[in-house]
Design a protein around this motif. Structure first.
Motif, short mmCIF file in Angstrom:
data_model
loop_
_atom_site.label_atom_id
_atom_site.label_comp_id
_atom_site.label_asym_id
_atom_site.label_seq_id
_atom_site.Cartn_x
_atom_site.Cartn_y
_atom_site.Cartn_z
N MET A 1 0.87 -1.18 0.00
CA MET A 1 0.00 0.00 0.00
C MET A 1 0.90 1.22 0.00
N ALA A 2 0.76 2.07 -0.99
CA ALA A 2 1.55 3.29 -1.03
C ALA A 2 0.79 4.36 -0.26
N GLU B 1 -6.46 2.58 -6.27
CA GLU B 1 -5.30 2.58 -5.37
C GLU B 1 -4.01 2.34 -6.14
N ALA B 2 -4.03 1.37 -7.07
CA ALA B 2 -2.84 1.06 -7.84
C ALA B 2 -2.48 2.20 -8.81
N ILE B 3 -3.49 2.84 -9.38
CA ILE B 3 -3.22 3.96 -10.29
C ILE B 3 -2.60 5.13 -9.52
N ALA C 1 -20.14 -7.65 -2.52
CA ALA C 1 -19.24 -7.10 -1.50
C ALA C 1 -17.87 -6.73 -2.06
N ASN C 2 -17.18 -7.68 -2.66
CA ASN C 2 -15.81 -7.40 -3.05
C ASN C 2 -15.71 -6.53 -4.28
N GLN C 3 -16.82 -6.29 -4.97
CA GLN C 3 -16.80 -5.31 -6.06
C GLN C 3 -16.73 -3.89 -5.51
N HIS C 4 -17.18 -3.72 -4.25
CA HIS C 4 -17.32 -2.36 -3.74
C HIS C 4 -16.35 -2.00 -2.61
N ILE C 5 -15.87 -2.98 -1.84
CA ILE C 5 -14.93 -2.64 -0.77
C ILE C 5 -13.69 -1.93 -1.31
N PRO C 6 -13.04 -2.47 -2.36
CA PRO C 6 -11.80 -1.81 -2.81
C PRO C 6 -12.01 -0.40 -3.34
N ILE C 7 -13.23 -0.07 -3.70
CA ILE C 7 -13.49 1.30 -4.15
C ILE C 7 -13.05 2.29 -3.09
N PHE C 8 -13.28 1.96 -1.84
CA PHE C 8 -12.98 2.89 -0.75
C PHE C 8 -11.49 2.94 -0.44
N ASN C 9 -10.78 1.85 -0.69
CA ASN C 9 -9.32 1.92 -0.59
C ASN C 9 -8.80 2.97 -1.57
N ARG D 1 -6.81 6.83 -1.06
CA ARG D 1 -5.60 7.22 -1.77
C ARG D 1 -5.84 8.49 -2.62
N LEU D 2 -7.03 8.61 -3.19
CA LEU D 2 -7.35 9.84 -3.91
C LEU D 2 -7.38 11.03 -2.97
N TYR D 3 -7.89 10.83 -1.78
CA TYR D 3 -7.86 11.90 -0.77
C TYR D 3 -6.42 12.30 -0.47
#
Length: 941
Positions: free
Chosen positions: A15-16, A480-482, A522-530, A534-536
Motif C-alpha cells: 500500500m503506497a 489505489e494502484a493507479i 461485496a468485493n466489487q465495492h470494498i476496494p473502491i474505498f481503498n 488514496r485519492l484523498y
C-alpha cells in the motif's frame, strides 16, 4: 527525500501511503505523553515500514508464510506467462497454463486470465522484500521480462509469425489464445473453375469446425475445409445458399493431434475429392460448385471461420499450395515426400506459401505471383501501445456498450488490469535489479496511459453505467494502484485516470452516511474505498475520506461474522443480518483482505483503535484460518468462501485453484508483518499495533525493536530496544484485555489505570540500548451474540475465535454462562486439552482455534441455552426470560462485567432483576429468589 525514496517507505507493504500526504496534509501536533497516560484518538499521519524492515521470527505467522513461500519457490512462472504469451502470439513453450480462472478454458471462457499472474507478481515482490531470497527476485525478474516482451509484441499493428519446425523446413504456429489467422489476397483463389488446395497441418486441439481454410462473405456464400466436423472427421463444403445448400465431402478418420498430416481437396466442376496423407478418404461426384460459381468473395482465411461461434484453428501450418487445376490422385500422393517446389508437381500456380517467414507479419508467396498473405488477429491491434493483458482488448471495448451483466462475454477486465498493475508496482518497488524496476515501472505507466486513452473518450454517464454493472464492471482496487503509479510517475493524466473510476451512487450515499449496501456485491465495492482514501491523499477532497470513514462501520460493525469476514454468496444482506445468513458460502476471503487494507488506510489518517481491533480479529482468525496447514506444489491452499453454517468444512482448493481469493491469499501470506508497527511522519512516535514475534529496523531513527512472544499461545509480549533515541511508544491495549493488564519498563510497573481496553498506552521517554517493555495481557473467555439471534453465540479466548469441532449440521447447544466470573470470564466452563495449546472442551465437544487450517467440520456459532438464572452453578429456578430490550435476564446481568467486587455485582443483579420485575417479566417471588441466589453464590473474581 526524492519521490521514489518516499514511496519506497510508504508502499513496500502493498500500500503506497503516497506523496500526497506530504503535499496536501500536514501532520497533526502530537501531545506530550507521560507514562501511563491514555492517548485519545489522534489525527496524525502514519506511515508503514517497508516489509524488508520487519522480520518475522518463529511463530504462527512465520509457519503459515513458510508454506506459501514453498509454493512460490517451486511454481514455474512460465505457466503464468503462458496465457500472456499466447495472447501476444509468442511461444508459450511447454509450460502448462494454470487451470480454473487463469486458464485459456474453464469458467467463463477464461475471461479473467491474467489476474492470478498479477497476484503472483505481488507475492514474489513481497516474498523477496520479506526474506531477501534470490529465488523470489529471480522469478520476479523473469516475469517482468516476460510481460515486457508480451507488451512489445502486442503493440505491433499485426502479430509476427511464430516460427516452429515444420514438415519441410519451418512452419508457423497459431497457439491457443492467440486469436490469430492468416488472410490471403483474393487473387490467391481467383475465379477458377478447377481448384486444388494442398497443405500440411499439425492440429493441437480436437476442436470441431475449426477451419483450415475458409473463403466467403458471410454464412451464405462460402467454401471451407474444416479439420473436424461434428463426427470428428475432416470436411470440405461449398455453397451459395448457406448450410442447407452445402455440397460436401467428409473424411473417414480424425486428423491426429500433434502430428503433421497432409490434407488436400480437389474440385473440377463435377466432383470433389478429399485426400489425407496422399490417400483418397472421401469423394462426392455431385459437387458442381467451384470458386467461379461463388464469384468474388471478401475474405480468404486460413484458421478462421465465417461462423463467429466456431473456434480458431490451433496448431501448425506448413506449405500451402493453391493450383488452378484439379491434381490427380498420383500428383497428390507425390506431395507427401518432398516440398512441392522440388517435386514433379511444382508449386501452386495461384499461390504458394512455405511459411518460412520470421520476425514479420507478412507470409511470402513463392509462386512468383506476388500474392503475399498476412498474419492477423481477429481483434486487430491495441488502441494504445501501453496495452497489456492476457486476452484481447475486446473485453474492454465491449464493456463500453454493455447495459447488463454477462460474465461469459465480459468478466471484469479492469479488475484484471488492477491485479497486473499492482503486481508491476510491487515489482518496481521491491526488485533488487535496476533493469527490472525500470521495466516494471514502464509497463505500469504504459498500462495507465492506455487506460486513460480509452476512458478519457467516454462520457461520465457511460463510465457510471460501466462501473455499476455486476460483475463485468468490477474494477477492484485499481484506483489505489493507479494513484500509487502516479506517485511514481507524476503524470497528471494518471491522477485524472484515477478519477475516472468513481461509482457516484455509492460514494454519495456513503458520504451522506446512508447505508445502501443491502444486495450489493461485496468485493466489487470494498476496494473502491481503498482507492478513495488514496485519492484523498493526493487531492485533499474530503468527500472521498468521509465516504470511506462512513462505509467502514457499515461492514465492520454490522455485516461482519465472528471470524472477521463478510458477505454471503459474495453479496451483502441487510444491516445486522448475521444469524439469518449463515450458509456454505459466507465470508469470501478477498473481502477480508480488502477490509484489512481499508482499516489500515483509515488508521493512517485517524488513529481510531476500532480499526486495529477489527484488523487483529480478521488477521488472526479469517486470514490465518483461510490458509491450510499443509504444503502443496500446485495450489496455494487458500479458501474462497468460508461456510459458517453448522458443520461447515473449509475448501482449500476451490474452482481449480486460481480464484481471486487464492490470489489475495498469496499476498496476505507474504505480508503478515505489514501492520505490526507504524511510525509517525515526523518519526516521533512508534505504534505497536499487533503482537507478533518480529524484529523492526527503524532506519530513520537508528533504532531496532525486537518483539519476543509466543502470542497467541503466550498471553503477552516483550519489546527490546536496540539503539537509543527519544520517541513515544504507543502500545495498543486490546479491547479483550480487560483484567490483569500490566506493562513494565525495565521491570518497573507503568501506571495503566487510565488506559482503557481498546485504546493505546503512550510511553514517552528517551530510550536507551537494551531497554525492555514487558506487556502482560491475560486472555479471558467471552461470547459474542449475533444481532438477529441473541442466543446464537461465537466463543472467543482473547483475540482467538474458538469453533466447536463437530460433524453435526444441526446447531450445537451449550450452557456457557452458568459459571461466569465477576470479570465476565467464562473460564470455568472450558477445560484445557492437555498438550494442545488453545484447545478446550465443553462436555464432550472440543473447541479449537479457527486459525488452524484444517478441513475438519466446525461450528463457528453455538446456541447458549441456560433455561434458568444460574450463578456460579447455583440455580435460582427462575426462568431466564427476555426483557423489554430483547435480552435474557442473565445477559443483562453480565453485560456490564467486569465488576470490582461481589458487592458491586450483587447490586447490579438487584437493579437488573428489579427492572424485569417492573416490566412484568418476572414475579416478586422470582425477583427475591434471584437476589437470594446471587447472595449465596460463590462467584469467583
Amino acid at each position: 527525500m526524492d519521490r521514489r525514496s518516499v514511496l519506497r517507505y510508504t508502499a513496500w507493504a502493498g500500500m503506497a501511503a503516497g506523496l500526497g500526504v506530504f503535499r496536501s496534509r500536514a501532520a497533526g501536533a502530537v501531545p506530550a505523553m507521560s507514562p501511563g497516560m491514555s492517548a485519545p484518538p489522534t489525527s496524525e499521519i502514519l506511515l508503514p515500514f517497508p516489509l524488508a524492515n520487519v522480520t518475522l521470527a518463529e511463530g504462527v505467522f512465520s509457519r503459515k508464510r513458510a508454506l506459501m513461500l514453498d509454493y512460490g519457490r517451486g511454481y514455474d512462472v512460465n505457466r503464468l506467462l503462458s496465457v500472456f504469451r499466447a495472447n501476444a502470439g509468442l511461444d508459450p513453450g511447454q509450460a502448462v497454463a494454470p487451470g480454473g480462472w487463469e486458464g485459456l478454458d474453464g469458467e467463463a471462457n477464461g475471461n479473467l486470465r491474467g489476474h492470478y499472474g498479477g497476484h503472483f507478481l505481488s507475492m514474489l515482490a513481497q516474498a523477496y522484500a520479506s526474506t531477501g531470497e534470490a529465488v523470489f527476485n529471480d522469478k520476479l525478474t523473469a516475469m517482468v521480462a516476460g510481460l515486457h516482451a508480451c507488451r512489445e509484441a502486442l503493440a505491433r499493428t499485426n502479430p509476427w509469425v511464430l516460427s516452429v519446425p515444420g514438415r519441410f523446413g519451418r512452419a508457423i504456429e497459431n497457439v491457443r489464445g492467440s486469436y490469430q489467422y492468416v488472410t490471403l489476397p483474393p487473387a490467391a483463389i481467383g475465379s477458377a473453375n478447377q481448384l486444388t488446395l494442398s497443405m500440411w497441418v499439425r492440429p493441437t486441439r480436437s476442436d470441431a469446425w475449426a477451419r483450415l481454410f475458409d473463403a466467403g462473405n458471410d454464412t451464405t456464400r462460402y467454401f471451407y475445409l474444416a479439420q473436424r466436423n461434428d463426427s470428428g472427421v475432416p470436411r470440405f463444403a461449398i455453397t451459395t445458399s448457406g448450410p442447407a445448400g452445402e455440397q460436401a465431402v467428409n473424411g473417414t478418420a480424425p486428423l491426429p493431434l500433434n502430428t503433421w498430416s497432409h490434407i488436400a481437396v480437389t474440385l473440377d466442376g463435377r466432383a470433389a475429392q478429399l485426400y489425407v496423407n496422399g490417400v483418397l478418404v472421401g469423394s462426392n461426384g455431385a459437387v458442381s460448385l467451384t470458386p467461379a460459381t461463388l464469384g468474388s468473395l471478401r475474405d480468404y482465411w486460413i484458421g478462421r471461420s465465417h461462423y463467429g461461434a466456431d473456434p480458431l484453428y490451433v496448431g501448425g501450418i506448413d506449405e500451402l499450395n493453391i493450383y488452378s487445376r484439379a491434381l490427380s490422385a498420383d500428383e497428390v500422393a507425390r506431395l507427401q515426400w518432398a516440398p512441392a517446389a522440388s517435386g514433379p508437381v511444382g508449386r501452386g500456380n495461384l499461390a504458394s506459401y512455405d511459411f518460412d517467414d520470421t520476425n514479420t507479419a507478412t507470409i511470402t508467396d513463392s509462386s512468383g505471383a506476388g500474392r503475399h498473405a498476412g498474419l492477423r488477429r481477429t481483434w486487430g491491434a491495441p488502441s494504445h501501445p501501453g496495452f497489456l493483458a492476457a486476452y484481447p482488448e475486446t473485453q474492454f471495448i465491449t464493456l463500453e456498450s454493455m447495459t447488463a451483466s454477462n460474465y461469459s462475454v465480459v468478466w471484469a477486465p479492469y479488475y484484471t488490469a488492477h491485479k497486473i498493475l499492482k503486481g508491476l508496482v510491487d515489482a518496481h518497488l521491491n526488485s533488487k535489479d535496476a533493469g527490472t524496476r525500470a521495466k516494471a515501472l514502464e509497463l505500469a505507466s504504459g498500462l495507465c496511459d492506455w487506460m486513460h486513452s480509452r476512458l478519457s473518450r467516454l462520457s461520465q454517464a457511460v463510465r457510471q453505467r460501466m462501473w455499476s454493472i455486476f460483475s463485468s464492471g468490477e474494477f477492484g482496487g485499481i484506483v489505489e494502484a493507479i494513484v500509487d503509479t502516479y506517485s511514481l510517475t507524476g503524470k497528471p493524466s494518471h491522477l485524472e485516470l484515477a478519477g475516472f473510476f468513481q461509482l457516484n451512487s455509492l460514494i454519495d450515499a456513503c458520504a451522506s452516511n446512508t447505508d445502501i449496501l443491502n444486495g450489493l456485491h461485496a468485493n466489487q465495492h470494498i476496494p473502491i474505498f481503498n482507492g478513495l482514501v488514496r485519492l484523498y491523499d493526493e487531492t485533499g477532497e474530503e468527500r472521498y475520506l468521509t465516504a470511506a470513514r462512513n462505509f467502514w462501520p457499515m461492514v465492520a460493525e454490522y455485516r461482519t461474522y465472528s471470524i472477521g469476514g463478510t458477505s454471503d454468496g459474495e453479496f451483502w444482506k441487510a444491516r445486522g443480518a448475521i444469524a439469518s445468513t449463515l450458509s456454505s458460502v459466507n465470508a469470501e476471503t478477498c473481502c477480508a483482505h480488502n477490509m484489512l487494507k481499508l482499516s489500515r488506510l483509515l488508521f493512517f489518517h485517524e488513529q481510531d483503535p476500532r480499526y486495529m481491533e477489527f484488523y487483529e480479529r480478521t488477521l488472526f482468525n479469517q486470514i490465518l484460518g483461510s490458509k491450510q496447514d499443509k504444503a502443496d506444489a500446485e495450489y496455494p491452499l487458500v479458501t474462497y468462501f468460508i461456510g459458517l453454517a453448522p458443520g461447515s468444512q473449509r475448501d482449500f482448493t476451490p474452482k481449480s485453484g486460481t480464484t481471486c481469493c487464492e490470489g489475495t491469499g498469496m499476498e496476505s501470506a507474504t505480508k503478515y508483518q505489514d501492520s505490526v508497527y507504524f511510525r509517525t511522519a515526523g518519526d516521533d512516535a512508534l505504534y505497536v499495533n499487533l503482537f507478533s514475534p518480529s524484529v523492526l529496523r527503524w532506519d530513520t531513527k537508528g533504532v531496532t525493536v525486537t518483539q519476543t512472544t509466543g502470542f497467541p499461545v503466550e498471553q503477552g509480549t516483550t519489546l527490546t530496544i536496540g539503539g537509543s533515541g527519544r520517541f513515544s511508544l504507543r502500545l495498543r491495549r486490546p479491547g479483550w484485555a480487560t483484567t490483569g493488564y500490566r506493562v513494565r519498563v525495565n521491570g518497573t510497573v507503568v501506571d495503566t489505570s487510565a488506559t482503557r481496553p481498546g485504546t493505546y498506552l503512550s510511553i514517552d521517554r528517551a530510550w536507551s540500548n537494551g531497554d525492555s517493555v514487558t506487556v502482560d495481557m491475560p486472555f479471558s473467555f467471552r461470547v459474542e451474540a449475533t444481532p438477529d439471534d441473541p442466543d446464537l453465540r461465537a466463543v472467543f479466548y482473547g483475540p482467538i475465535h474458538l469453533v466447536a469441532r463437530a460433524a453435526s449440521t444441526t446447531t450445537l447447544s451449550f450452557s456457557l454462562d452458568r459459571l461466569t466470573r465477576l470479570s465476565g470470564d467464562l473460564v470455568d466452563t472450558f477445560v484445557p486439552v492437555v498438550g494442545k495449546a488453545l484447545h478446550f472442551t465443553v462436555g464432550n465437544t472440543e473447541f479449537v482455534p479457527f486459525l488452524e487450517g484444517t478441513t475438519d467440520p466446525f461450528h463457528s456459532y453455538v446456541k447458549n441455552v441456560t433455561p434458568t438464572v444460574v450463578f456460579a452453578g447455583l440455580d435460582s429456578g427462575v426462568g431466564n426470560v427476555r426483557g423489554a430490550n430483547g435480552l435474557r435476564l442473565l445477559d443483562a446481568i453480565w453485560r456490564n462485567a467486569p465488576f470490582a467486587s461481589k458487592g458491586d455485582w450483587v447490586e447490579h443483579v438487584r437493579q437488573t432483576s428489579a427492572a424485569w420485575l417492573a416490566g412484568g417479566f418476572i414475579s416478586n417471588a422470582e425477583h427475591q429468589r434471584v437476589l437470594t441466589t446471587a447472595g449465596n453464590a460463590r462467584v469467583l473474581p
